[in-house]
Design an enzyme around this catalytic site. Structure first.
Site, PDB file in Angstrom:
ATOM      1  N   LYS A  17       0.844  -1.200   0.000  1.00 27.80           N
ATOM      2  CA  LYS A  17       0.000   0.000   0.000  1.00 27.80           C
ATOM      3  C   LYS A  17       0.878   1.248   0.000  1.00 27.80           C
ATOM      4  O   LYS A  17       0.626   2.200  -0.742  1.00 27.80           O
ATOM      5  CB  LYS A  17      -0.903   0.023   1.241  1.00 27.80           C
ATOM      6  CG  LYS A  17      -2.025  -0.992   1.226  1.00 27.80           C
ATOM      7  CD  LYS A  17      -2.894  -0.790   2.452  1.00 27.80           C
ATOM      8  CE  LYS A  17      -4.025  -1.794   2.521  1.00 27.80           C
ATOM      9  NZ  LYS A  17      -4.832  -1.630   3.740  1.00 27.80           N
ATOM     10  N   ASP A  73      -8.344   1.098   4.176  1.00 27.81           N
ATOM     11  CA  ASP A  73      -8.846  -0.261   4.390  1.00 27.81           C
ATOM     12  C   ASP A  73      -9.503  -0.679   3.091  1.00 27.81           C
ATOM     13  O   ASP A  73     -10.317   0.048   2.521  1.00 27.81           O
ATOM     14  CB  ASP A  73      -9.822  -0.351   5.562  1.00 27.81           C
ATOM     15  CG  ASP A  73      -9.834  -1.757   6.125  1.00 27.81           C
ATOM     16  OD1 ASP A  73      -8.823  -2.181   6.726  1.00 27.81           O
ATOM     17  OD2 ASP A  73     -10.846  -2.475   5.942  1.00 27.81           O
TER      18      ASP A  73
HETATM   19  P1  IMP Z   1      -6.394  -4.416   4.873  1.00 27.55           P
HETATM   20  O1  IMP Z   1      -4.926  -4.234   5.100  1.00 27.55           O
HETATM   21  O2  IMP Z   1      -7.135  -4.928   6.059  1.00 27.55           O
HETATM   22  O3  IMP Z   1      -7.013  -3.209   4.257  1.00 27.55           O
HETATM   23  O4  IMP Z   1      -6.528  -5.601   3.801  1.00 27.55           O
HETATM   24  C1  IMP Z   1      -6.321  -5.370   2.483  1.00 27.55           C
HETATM   25  C2  IMP Z   1      -6.346  -6.714   1.742  1.00 27.55           C
HETATM   26  O5  IMP Z   1      -7.208  -6.607   0.622  1.00 27.55           O
HETATM   27  C3  IMP Z   1      -4.972  -7.062   1.175  1.00 27.55           C
HETATM   28  O6  IMP Z   1      -4.216  -7.858   2.063  1.00 27.55           O
HETATM   29  C4  IMP Z   1      -5.338  -7.816  -0.109  1.00 27.55           C
HETATM   30  O7  IMP Z   1      -5.674  -9.141   0.231  1.00 27.55           O
HETATM   31  C5  IMP Z   1      -6.615  -7.104  -0.551  1.00 27.55           C
HETATM   32  N1  IMP Z   1      -6.309  -5.961  -1.423  1.00 27.55           N
HETATM   33  C6  IMP Z   1      -6.526  -4.635  -1.152  1.00 27.55           C
HETATM   34  N2  IMP Z   1      -6.116  -3.876  -2.164  1.00 27.55           N
HETATM   35  C7  IMP Z   1      -5.594  -4.710  -3.088  1.00 27.55           C
HETATM   36  C8  IMP Z   1      -4.991  -4.483  -4.353  1.00 27.55           C
HETATM   37  O8  IMP Z   1      -4.795  -3.352  -4.820  1.00 27.55           O
HETATM   38  N3  IMP Z   1      -4.605  -5.589  -5.021  1.00 27.55           N
HETATM   39  C9  IMP Z   1      -4.791  -6.847  -4.543  1.00 27.55           C
HETATM   40  N4  IMP Z   1      -5.318  -7.101  -3.358  1.00 27.55           N
HETATM   41  C10 IMP Z   1      -5.735  -6.033  -2.619  1.00 27.55           C
END
Ligand code: IMP
Length: 202
Positions: A17, A73
């Site tokens: 990210k 998120d």
């Molecule tokens: P967070 O860190 O709880 O927001 O989880 C985000 C999760 O969503 C990541 O670990 C990926 O599994 C998925 N994800 C979010 N954005 C992307 C992206 O741009 N490409 C591929 N997977 C994504």
């Protein structure tokens, strides 16, 4: 990075990210994340929605550090799975951040499923001094492929083909992904909001 640029602190430990956000706005902001602040607390993502979790992260980190804090998120929503994996995207396969396991489970769940429509969703929250000031949402529509393709990007990128083509984000690469992704669409709103405010440089 330059000391002349205003700071934008990302409430994330996800290097993918940070890399994407830095690539998209790195010339306008000094983008920092958890790697610059080793004593950051771990913020439990106990919310039921992207907005709740992004707010928890943005408020939790900004209560300990000065300046604007941005939390992302995000996740994948698959229509045939009732919106799953959704908020549990990062541990859909059972282990936090284990993208191969997440992708294996997604392929299993989608075996033989004809309706492959899906979208990535990104909710971003901007906070200062422990208080959320604004939230933004970006989505990109597409479909789940039958098999993983490509080696760029992260997470579900090898399984997701944005609308209008059959190549995955992992095949299309950063420039194309950043031109239409959920994250870039949310981030464009964040930047516009910050730049419209007199106190954006604080
Ligand atoms: P967070 O860190 O709880 O927001 O989880 C985000 C999760 O969503 C990541 O670990 C990926 O599994 C998925 N994800 C979010 N954005 C992307 C992206 O741009 N490409 C591929 N997977 C994504």
């Amino acid at each position: 990075m330059s000391a002349d640029l205003p700071r934008l602190i990302l409430a994330t430990r996800n290097p993918h990210k940070t890399a994407e956000i830095r690539a998209m706005i790195g010339r306008r902001y000094e983008v920092l994340d958890a790697t610059s602040f080793p004593d950051w607390p771990v913020i439990e993502e106990t919310g039921d929605t992207f907005l709740e979790n992004a707010t928890l992260k943005a408020n939790g980190i900004s209560s300990r550090i000065g300046g604007w804090v941005l939390a992302d998120d995000s996740g994948l929503e698959v229509d045939a799975l009732g919106g799953a994996p959704g908020v549990i995207s990062s541990h859909y396969g059972g282990v936090e951040g284990d993208h191969p396991r997440n992708n294996d489970r997604l392929l299993r769940e989608m075996q033989g499923v004809a309706d492959r429509r899906a979208r990535f969703r990104c909710t971003m929250v901007l906070a200062k001094d422990g208080v959320a000031h604004a939230h933004f949402c970006g989505t990109v529509e597409g479909r789940i492929l039958e098999e993983a393709r490509g080696s760029q990007g992260f997470g579900y990128d090898p399984l997701f083909a944005p609308e209008g083509g059959s190549q995955s984000f992992a095949e299309l690469g950063d420039a194309v992904k950043h031109s239409l992704s959920h994250r870039s669409r949310a981030l464009a709103q964040v930047v516009a909001w910050l730049e419209a405010r007199a106190d954006a440089r604080g």
